[in-house]
Structures are given as structure tokens and as C-alpha cells.
Design an enzyme around this catalytic site. Sequence first.
Site, PDB file in Angstrom:
ATOM      1  CB  ALA A  63       3.955   4.577   3.261  1.00  0.00           C
ATOM      2  CG  LEU A  64       7.188   1.272  -1.000  1.00  0.00           C
ATOM      3  CD1 LEU A  64       7.885   0.980  -2.326  1.00  0.00           C
ATOM      4  CD2 LEU A  64       6.252   0.124  -0.623  1.00  0.00           C
TER       5      LEU A  64
ATOM      6  CG  ASP B 237       0.458  -7.297   8.172  1.00  0.00           C
ATOM      7  OD1 ASP B 237      -0.231  -6.716   9.017  1.00  0.00           O
ATOM      8  OD2 ASP B 237       1.316  -6.711   7.488  1.00  0.00           O
TER       9      ASP B 237
ATOM     10  CG  MET C  73      11.153  -1.654   9.710  1.00  0.00           C
ATOM     11  SD  MET C  73      12.199  -1.462   8.294  1.00  0.00           S
ATOM     12  CE  MET C  73      13.766  -1.213   9.122  1.00  0.00           C
ATOM     13  CB  SER C  74       4.461  -0.652  10.549  1.00  0.00           C
ATOM     14  OG  SER C  74       3.201  -0.124  10.212  1.00  0.00           O
TER      15      SER C  74
ATOM     16  CD  GLN D  44      -2.037  -8.876   4.550  1.00  0.00           C
ATOM     17  OE1 GLN D  44      -2.853  -7.981   4.595  1.00  0.00           O
ATOM     18  NE2 GLN D  44      -0.769  -8.635   4.232  1.00  0.00           N
TER      19      GLN D  44
ATOM     20  CG  HIS E  26       7.121  -2.266   1.927  1.00  0.00           C
ATOM     21  ND1 HIS E  26       7.001  -1.103   2.645  1.00  0.00           N
ATOM     22  CD2 HIS E  26       5.914  -2.889   2.009  1.00  0.00           C
ATOM     23  CE1 HIS E  26       5.778  -1.011   3.132  1.00  0.00           C
ATOM     24  NE2 HIS E  26       5.098  -2.082   2.779  1.00  0.00           N
TER      25      HIS E  26
ATOM     26  CG  MET F 220      -1.886  -1.222   1.150  1.00  0.00           C
ATOM     27  SD  MET F 220      -3.406  -1.015   2.086  1.00  0.00           S
ATOM     28  CE  MET F 220      -2.775  -0.834   3.723  1.00  0.00           C
TER      29      MET F 220
HETATM   30  O1  PAF Z   1      -0.189  -5.856   3.763  1.00  0.00           O
HETATM   31  C1  PAF Z   1      -0.588  -4.929   3.030  1.00  0.00           C
HETATM   32  O2  PAF Z   1       0.122  -3.937   2.788  1.00  0.00           O
HETATM   33  C2  PAF Z   1      -1.966  -5.023   2.393  1.00  0.00           C
HETATM   34  O3  PAF Z   1      -2.854  -5.659   3.242  1.00  0.00           O
HETATM   35  C3  PAF Z   1      -1.950  -5.711   1.006  1.00  0.00           C
HETATM   36  C4  PAF Z   1      -1.501  -7.150   1.095  1.00  0.00           C
HETATM   37  C5  PAF Z   1      -1.031  -4.942   0.071  1.00  0.00           C
HETATM   38  C6  PAF Z   1      -3.353  -5.695   0.408  1.00  0.00           C
HETATM   39  O4  PAF Z   1      -3.839  -4.403   0.248  1.00  0.00           O
END
Ligand code: PAF
Length: 281
Positions: free
Chosen positions: A32-33, A151, A185-186, A154, A37, A30
Amino acid sequence: MKIFKIKSELKDFLSQQKSLDKSIGFVPTMGALHEGHLSLVKRAKKKNDLAVVSIFVNPTQFDNKEDLVKYPKTFDNDVKLLESVDCDVLFFPSVEEIYAENIASDKFDFDGLEHQMEGKFRDGHFDGVGTIVKTLFEILNPDKAYFGKKDFQQLQIIKKMVEKHNLPVKIKGCDIYREDDGLAMSSRNTRLTKEHREVAPFIYKTLKKAKKKFGTKNANELTQWVEKQFKKQPLLELEYFTIADEKTLQTATVIEPNKKYRGFIAVFAGEIRLIDNIRLK
Ligand code: PAF
């Protein structure tokens, strides 16, 4: 790095690459790397011919409107960072390009994984995640897709979705990337106030202590111990700590020797909600 905003154009480009026998490693984000990431992109690049990243702040996975509005957007910097790790393709669609006029989630059954932990506090969140990830997989048709273990729920849910819908992609879970002081990190970390940023490493410190105590206390006692630690830390508000089976994500009451467990935590630092987890066994 090639940048696409239109899904049909990306689809055409990638199917052309596939016909040349090039493998595709995908990292959905999403934006804001941060280094976390980039570690996924480096891994995608190393294990595949092409590394493809998407940046899309997915509205359907936000249960909290303010969180969506305030989600950090740093596109120019993201592009620089992706170029620094030789990312091949960036997909940066608009909300209309993905959802047209109907900004809504599909309904998923993840065999109950969606009702645990985050599912109890973030209504509809995993339907939103399932919807966007499945859509992106259908557009890109990647060979492998990379997700961080921060996550963890997820990650397990996406593995379940791939299994249930027979999607032809391998899901790779990657270790949590941490700041030097241990904070996971987030993208949300940039929204912490100075005060909250200073105390936030307390989350991982407490998880590490809980890991040491695992086996000397039962699951209930250990949970209470963590709750007690957070009562002493007024700047952080514990939403939940739970010890759960890695596979079912169900809260463990009795620890069984042949199962794997993790401690999962969600904490409010002011307005910012942070999550983390640690392998216990
Ligand atoms: O983990 C994230 O950044 C988001 O949940 C994802 C997997 C890109 C889906 O929008």
C-alpha cells in the site's frame, strides 16, 4: 524491476550481485505504498547500487486481527509506483514462504525500548517486527536499510536489534513524509472515512503547537495541554501523548538540557489508529 517470491532465488541473485561488488539498499514495507515509501526507495537507490523493496504484510506484528485482515493490499499499483522510481528488485513472498507452518514471533530483548508507548498498547508487536526484519536481513544481507521516522520507536528498536545481534547492516532513519495538510503519510490513511480524513491533520497541528510550548511548560503540563485539546475534538480519540527521551524512549518527567526529546502521539480516528511524533529538542 525483477520480482522474486522465493527467498532462495532472491538470496542467490543478491549474493551474485554482492560478489560483483554491488551495494544493496533495502526498504522493507507492508505494501500500500505512498510517497513516503517512495522517498525511502529513492534514497536507497541514490546511496547504493541496487534498491531492493520487500512487500510483506507480516501477520505476527498485528495484535488486532481485524487490522491485519483489512490492511490495504494494492499490489499492482505498488509495482507501478516502484517502477516509476527505478526500484531494481521487489521481494513479495507468501506467508508460508517466510514462516512455513509456524506463524509465530521470536522473543526479543530490546533493553526495555519495547515496553514504552506502542509496546504498552500493542501486545507482541515489536517481537513480530523484530522477527520479520531480522529474517529479511538474513535473506537479503543488505548494506543499508531505510526506515521512516513516523515509526520512531520501531526505528530505535531495529537499531538496537542490529547492535545486539551484530548484524552487518547500517540502519538509516528518514524524515516523516506528510500530506500538504500535515497528516503523516501512512498506508492506513486510505481507510479513513471522509469525515475522519478531514479532521486528521489536527494531530500534527497539535504537535506543532506543543513544540512551540515546549520549554514554557513542564512535561506534565504540556501533556495535559495536549490531552485537553483532544477533548475538544470529538472525532479523534487520543490514546496517548507522551514526551520521551529519544534514546531510551522513556517518558520524561524532568527535561534535561543535554538530552533530546520527542513528543509521541497515538490517536484513533474512528477505527483507524494513527501515530505521529515531533522533535522537541
Ligand atoms: O514499518 C513497517 O511497514 C513494518 O513494520 C515493517 C518494518 C515493514 C516490518 O513488517
